[in-house]
Design an enzyme around this catalytic site. Structure first.
Site, PDB file in Angstrom:
ATOM      1  N   HIS A 230       0.824  -1.072   0.096  1.00 26.17           N
ATOM      2  CA  HIS A 230      -0.072   0.074   0.233  1.00 26.17           C
ATOM      3  C   HIS A 230       0.902   1.308  -0.057  1.00 26.17           C
ATOM      4  O   HIS A 230       0.661   2.239  -0.812  1.00 26.17           O
ATOM      5  CB  HIS A 230      -1.075   0.002   0.996  1.00 26.17           C
ATOM      6  CG  HIS A 230      -1.899   1.213   1.260  1.00 26.17           C
ATOM      7  ND1 HIS A 230      -1.619   2.434   1.738  1.00 26.17           N
ATOM      8  CD2 HIS A 230      -3.211   1.406   0.968  1.00 26.17           C
ATOM      9  CE1 HIS A 230      -2.538   3.116   1.451  1.00 26.17           C
ATOM     10  NE2 HIS A 230      -3.470   2.560   1.228  1.00 26.17           N
ATOM     11  N   ASP A 231       1.667   1.403   0.783  1.00 23.96           N
ATOM     12  CA  ASP A 231       2.719   2.353   1.045  1.00 23.96           C
ATOM     13  C   ASP A 231       4.033   2.373   0.331  1.00 23.96           C
ATOM     14  O   ASP A 231       4.954   3.156   0.387  1.00 23.96           O
ATOM     15  CB  ASP A 231       3.044   2.805   2.415  1.00 23.96           C
ATOM     16  CG  ASP A 231       1.763   3.325   3.279  1.00 23.96           C
ATOM     17  OD1 ASP A 231       0.647   3.453   2.399  1.00 23.96           O
ATOM     18  OD2 ASP A 231       1.890   3.647   4.507  1.00 23.96           O
ATOM     19  N   THR A 232       4.118   1.201  -0.361  1.00 20.27           N
ATOM     20  CA  THR A 232       5.404   1.067  -1.057  1.00 20.27           C
ATOM     21  C   THR A 232       5.028   0.581  -2.488  1.00 20.27           C
ATOM     22  O   THR A 232       4.532   1.248  -3.314  1.00 20.27           O
ATOM     23  CB  THR A 232       6.238  -0.263  -0.449  1.00 20.27           C
ATOM     24  OG1 THR A 232       5.260  -1.287  -0.285  1.00 20.27           O
ATOM     25  CG2 THR A 232       6.555   0.416   1.079  1.00 20.27           C
TER      26      THR A 232
END
Length: 436
Positions: A230-232
């Site tokens: 999600h954040d990567t």
């Protein structure tokens, strides 16, 4: 021939553009020495284990483990080496679809058979008279649990949790855990029941339960916000896949001869195209002659419910899990249980890339009350519809009042606990800096 070589040139161009433009300051860092080694990086160590040694035999599998990753187009996932390599050990479901956008309603749908009009990632709760897969499992004494990476303690109710950044000790604490990816906590029937709440567990609990031989029969796994991609990036998620899941595939305590493992994604990244996501059926329950093959049957997140129902002859929720068009049972399970799937021609497939369009009790733009399930429905398991106490059986879909635009009236739906947070239109910024 690789799967990537079969993709249209336009898709490959879009994929290369995305990867070239992806920005991530983080490099994959294993949170522990191994998936079954407890770690202080998960805030708290496990101080208990479950007691699930009774096994309820299924027709095809005795355990199912679902592992969800985040926000990735099918073309992107299948062209990532770690995911492509894994397909050689399982059956690739090439026409598996998320059911809407954004993330949270997809998670909710896989537990309750509907997303109830939910169109954002704010904090909601669903009243205790709404049934879930847990009701169906417990009715047949089938053990269950969800394991949430970096959730600080069993049954944590908060919207998110910041922990020490184990990937960069000089960085600020990181919101590794978010409630929107922990769907069982959204349902009051689970989160407000102390006996059930202890089954909302951490990754340290997962290690403890496996070592003690008490891993349940129905398992839902959510990696943290960096490990799920999600954040990567998808490459970061692939590194987690190789670190966490691949070693477990050879561990009989997790992946026995009658274990089904579903690796999939909550939704795709490109909202303008069909919401097709990577989904791979792995584990000892998948016959070896199916390894490295594909299945183009239309499946959705509702299929994970119907497949479980068919395998254990369960009842149903009387919602989208009984809508035959969108809840086909995984074919190798359908064949052995006698369930007949619906063939959906490609040009007649429902569009799953929609958002902000479904009226429901969790939609402030088009609010309607919770309707009773279809009590006459028959799901893949053949059993009756499960109805929890307190639900008005007479308020059927046909008798619902017209939708009301609560948002224009500056009102929230009764079940909303924080401001709207989706990246769509008409957003109220979240007051809590942790809301994402």
């Amino acid at each position: 021939m690789s799967f990537a070589s079969l993709l249209p040139a336009a898709v490959l161009f879009a994929l290369s553009f995305r990867l070239a433009g992806a920005i991530s300051a983080q490099t994959f860092a294993p949170p522990s020495k191994g998936p079954l080694v407890q770690t202080a990086n998960y805030t708290s160590f496990s101080n208990n284990t479950l007691h699930n040694k009774h096994v309820v035999k299924g027709k095809v599998f005795d355990r199912i483990i679902q592992v969800w990753f985040e926000n990735t187009d099918f073309a992107t996932a299948i062209s990532t080496p770690a995911f492509e390599q894994l397909t050689k050990q399982g059956l690739l479901l090439t026409n598996y679809n998320a059911v809407t956008h954004p993330s949270q309603p997809n998670y909710v749908s896989a537990i309750g058979g509907d997303f109830f009009g939910l169109q954002d990632d704010a904090m909601f709760h669903i009243p205790s008279n709404i049934s879930t897969v847990v009701d169906l499992l417990e009715e047949k004494h089938i053990s269950w649990a969800t394991y949430q990476e970096n959730m600080p303690e069993n049954g944590y109710y908060g919207i998110s949790y910041k922990a020490a950044n184990y990937g960069n000790s000089s960085a600020k604490p990181y919101s590794y855990y978010v409630r929107k990816h922990n769907p069982l906590m959204v349902y009051d029937a689970v989160s407000q029941d102390p006996a059930r709440l202890r089954n909302i567990r951490t990754f340290n609990d997962f290690a403890n339960d496996v070592v003690n031989g008490t891993l349940p029969q129905w398992v839902f796994v959510t990696p943290n916000m960096v490990n799920d991609g999600h954040d990567t990036t998808i490459d970061y998620a692939a590194s987690f896949l190789e670190y966490w899941l691949v070693p477990l595939l050879t561990d009989k305590r997790v992946n026995g001869d009658r274990t089904l493992i579903l690796v999939t994604f909550d939704e795709n990244e490109t909202w303008e195209i069909q919401n097709n996501v990577f989904a791979l059926a792995l584990g000892g329950a998948v016959a070896k002659h199916l390894h490295g093959t594909t299945d183009d049957t239309l499946y959705t997140h509702y299929s994970s419910l119907s497949t479980v129902q068919a395998n254990w002859c369960l009842g149903s929720l009387g919602r989208q899990d009984t809508n035959a068009t969108v809840s086909n049972v995984f074919s190798f399970v359908a064949q052995k249980t006698g369930y007949k799937n619906v063939h959906v021609p490609a040009n007649q497939a429902p569009q799953f890339n929609l958002s902000d369009v479904a009226p429901g009790p969790l939609n402030s733009d088009a609010y309607i009350p919770f309707a009773a399930p279809n009590l006459k429905a028959r799901g893949a398991g053949g059993g009756p519809v499960f109805l929890r106490p307190g639900l008005n059986k007479t308020l059927t879909v046909e008798k619902l009042p017209p939708p009301v635009d609560l948002y224009s009236l500056k009102k929230a739906v009764p079940w909303q606990m924080s401001p709207r947070t989706t990246s769509g239109k008409n957003i109220i910024p979240c007051a809590d800096s942790d809301c994402k």
